[in-house]
Design a protein around this motif. Structure first.
Motif, PDB file in Angstrom:
ATOM      1  N   ALA A  30       0.733  -1.276  -0.087  1.00 10.25           N
ATOM      2  CA  ALA A  30       0.080  -0.023   0.044  1.00 10.25           C
ATOM      3  C   ALA A  30       0.789   1.021   0.034  1.00 10.25           C
ATOM      4  O   ALA A  30       0.696   2.208  -0.746  1.00 10.25           O
ATOM      5  N   LYS A  31       1.897   1.389   0.811  1.00  2.00           N
ATOM      6  CA  LYS A  31       2.749   2.430   0.936  1.00  2.00           C
ATOM      7  C   LYS A  31       3.637   2.498  -0.406  1.00  2.00           C
ATOM      8  O   LYS A  31       3.788   3.786  -0.750  1.00  2.00           O
ATOM      9  N   ALA A  55      -5.799  -6.261  -3.926  1.00  2.00           N
ATOM     10  CA  ALA A  55      -6.239  -5.947  -5.214  1.00  2.00           C
ATOM     11  C   ALA A  55      -6.625  -4.654  -5.507  1.00  2.00           C
ATOM     12  O   ALA A  55      -6.239  -3.873  -6.444  1.00  2.00           O
ATOM     13  N   ALA A  56      -7.117  -3.963  -4.300  1.00  2.00           N
ATOM     14  CA  ALA A  56      -7.851  -2.565  -4.538  1.00  2.00           C
ATOM     15  C   ALA A  56      -6.615  -1.705  -4.651  1.00  2.00           C
ATOM     16  O   ALA A  56      -6.557  -0.832  -5.376  1.00  2.00           O
ATOM     17  N   ALA A  61      -3.208   2.026  -8.007  1.00  2.00           N
ATOM     18  CA  ALA A  61      -1.700   2.635  -8.449  1.00  2.00           C
ATOM     19  C   ALA A  61      -1.904   2.544 -10.049  1.00  2.00           C
ATOM     20  O   ALA A  61      -1.255   3.215 -10.551  1.00  2.00           O
ATOM     21  N   GLN A  62      -2.867   1.722 -10.548  1.00  2.00           N
ATOM     22  CA  GLN A  62      -2.833   1.593 -12.039  1.00  2.00           C
ATOM     23  C   GLN A  62      -4.217   2.608 -12.465  1.00  2.00           C
ATOM     24  O   GLN A  62      -4.625   2.553 -13.625  1.00  2.00           O
ATOM     25  N   ASN A  63      -4.546   3.479 -11.421  1.00  2.00           N
ATOM     26  CA  ASN A  63      -5.587   4.610 -11.925  1.00  2.00           C
ATOM     27  C   ASN A  63      -6.995   3.912 -12.380  1.00  2.00           C
ATOM     28  O   ASN A  63      -7.585   4.397 -13.143  1.00  2.00           O
ATOM     29  N   VAL A  73     -13.806  -5.954  -5.810  1.00  2.00           N
ATOM     30  CA  VAL A  73     -13.459  -6.612  -4.122  1.00  2.00           C
ATOM     31  C   VAL A  73     -14.818  -7.313  -3.760  1.00  2.00           C
ATOM     32  O   VAL A  73     -14.579  -8.271  -3.191  1.00  2.00           O
ATOM     33  N   PHE A  74     -15.952  -6.786  -4.438  1.00  2.00           N
ATOM     34  CA  PHE A  74     -17.144  -7.562  -3.836  1.00  2.00           C
ATOM     35  C   PHE A  74     -17.095  -8.998  -4.626  1.00  2.00           C
ATOM     36  O   PHE A  74     -17.532 -10.031  -3.809  1.00  2.00           O
ATOM     37  N   ILE A  75     -16.633  -9.042  -5.721  1.00  2.00           N
ATOM     38  CA  ILE A  75     -16.462 -10.565  -6.428  1.00  2.00           C
ATOM     39  C   ILE A  75     -15.531 -11.247  -5.504  1.00  2.00           C
ATOM     40  O   ILE A  75     -15.746 -12.597  -5.299  1.00  2.00           O
ATOM     41  N   LEU A  76     -14.374 -10.951  -5.271  1.00  2.00           N
ATOM     42  CA  LEU A  76     -13.463 -11.526  -4.460  1.00  2.00           C
ATOM     43  C   LEU A  76     -13.890 -11.960  -2.998  1.00  2.00           C
ATOM     44  O   LEU A  76     -13.525 -13.080  -2.761  1.00  2.00           O
TER      45      LEU A  76
END
Length: 228
Positions: A30-31, A55-56, A61-63, A73-76
């Motif tokens: 994350a950092k 994943a989030a 980071a990939q915009n 995240v919901f599917i995961l």
């Protein structure tokens, strides 16, 4: 009630040993993506899902669009519907607000301990609270450590730390599989089906289908004695 809470906290020990290093790995990731301490830690506080958080922050980071991130995240985490249903079925007499509150802290590992620990005679809200709250606390401790010391630890460390969660989960399952060959069959079947589906579907959908399908198959030949 206090005794059940303490027992739940003790049962969280093996999970905590896995959560701290994986939380550190998440914090470092994350950092590295440019999130501030507060934003990175907020994922652990309010989202609380290892794979989903990884994943989030990667998608941020990939915009990627926020809608895409939320949907991913919901599917995961669709499998949590199954786990929450199984656990809450054991606490039918508990009030709905308490069950809704406790369901937030249910993870794969909390589910595994709650459903397989032979020391649990009856799953109570106090026990589940002790188990899940301590896991949640130390997941956030690990996340905070990873964010704070990301500049000190090399990236290879974060990658190696991620393995500890899988090792811990295997450690929770193996003792129970050794006691029942039928349970072992279900686990192995789930692995094979998940691997096969993963060749064509997303990992989260593969897990959901293989879990549901193999659980239904297991119901046909696993007796109550295997689960006691």
């Amino acid at each position: 009630m206090k005794k059940d809470f303490v027992e739940g906290a003790k049962a969280a020990t093996p999970i905590i040993l896995g959560y701290i290093p994986v939380g550190i790995a998440y914090g470092m990731l994350a950092k590295a993506t440019g999130l501030t301490f507060f934003k990175a830690l907020s994922f652990s506080l309010f989202v609380y899902t290892g794979a989903g958080q990884m994943a989030a922050v990667t998608m941020l980071a990939q915009n990627a669009a926020y809608v895409t991130i939320v949907f991913t995240v919901f599917i995961l985490n669709l499998r949590h519907i199954i786990m929450s249903t199984c656990i809450m079925e054991k606490m039918e007499k508990t009030s709905l607000p308490i069950r809704l509150l406790l369901s937030f802290w249910i993870t794969d590992e909390v589910f595994a301990v709650s459903m397989t620990d032979k020391k649990i005679n009856k799953l109570t809200p106090a026990f589940l609270a002790g188990l899940s709250l301590f896991c949640y606390l130390f997941w956030n401790v690990g996340s905070a450590l990873g964010i704070l010391f990301s500049s000190v630890l090399p990236s290879v460390v974060s990658k190696s730390l991620g393995v500890s969660l899988y090792a811990m989960f295997i450690g929770l399952l193996v003792p129970n599989m050794k006691k029942s060959i039928r349970l072992l069959y279900v686990v192995v079947l789930s692995m094979i089906v998940n691997w096969g589906l993963n060749q064509f579907l997303s990992s989260s959908l593969s897990i959901l289908i293989s879990t549901l399908g193999c659980a239904l198959i297991g119901m046909c030949f696993i007796s109550k004695e295997d689960l006691q």
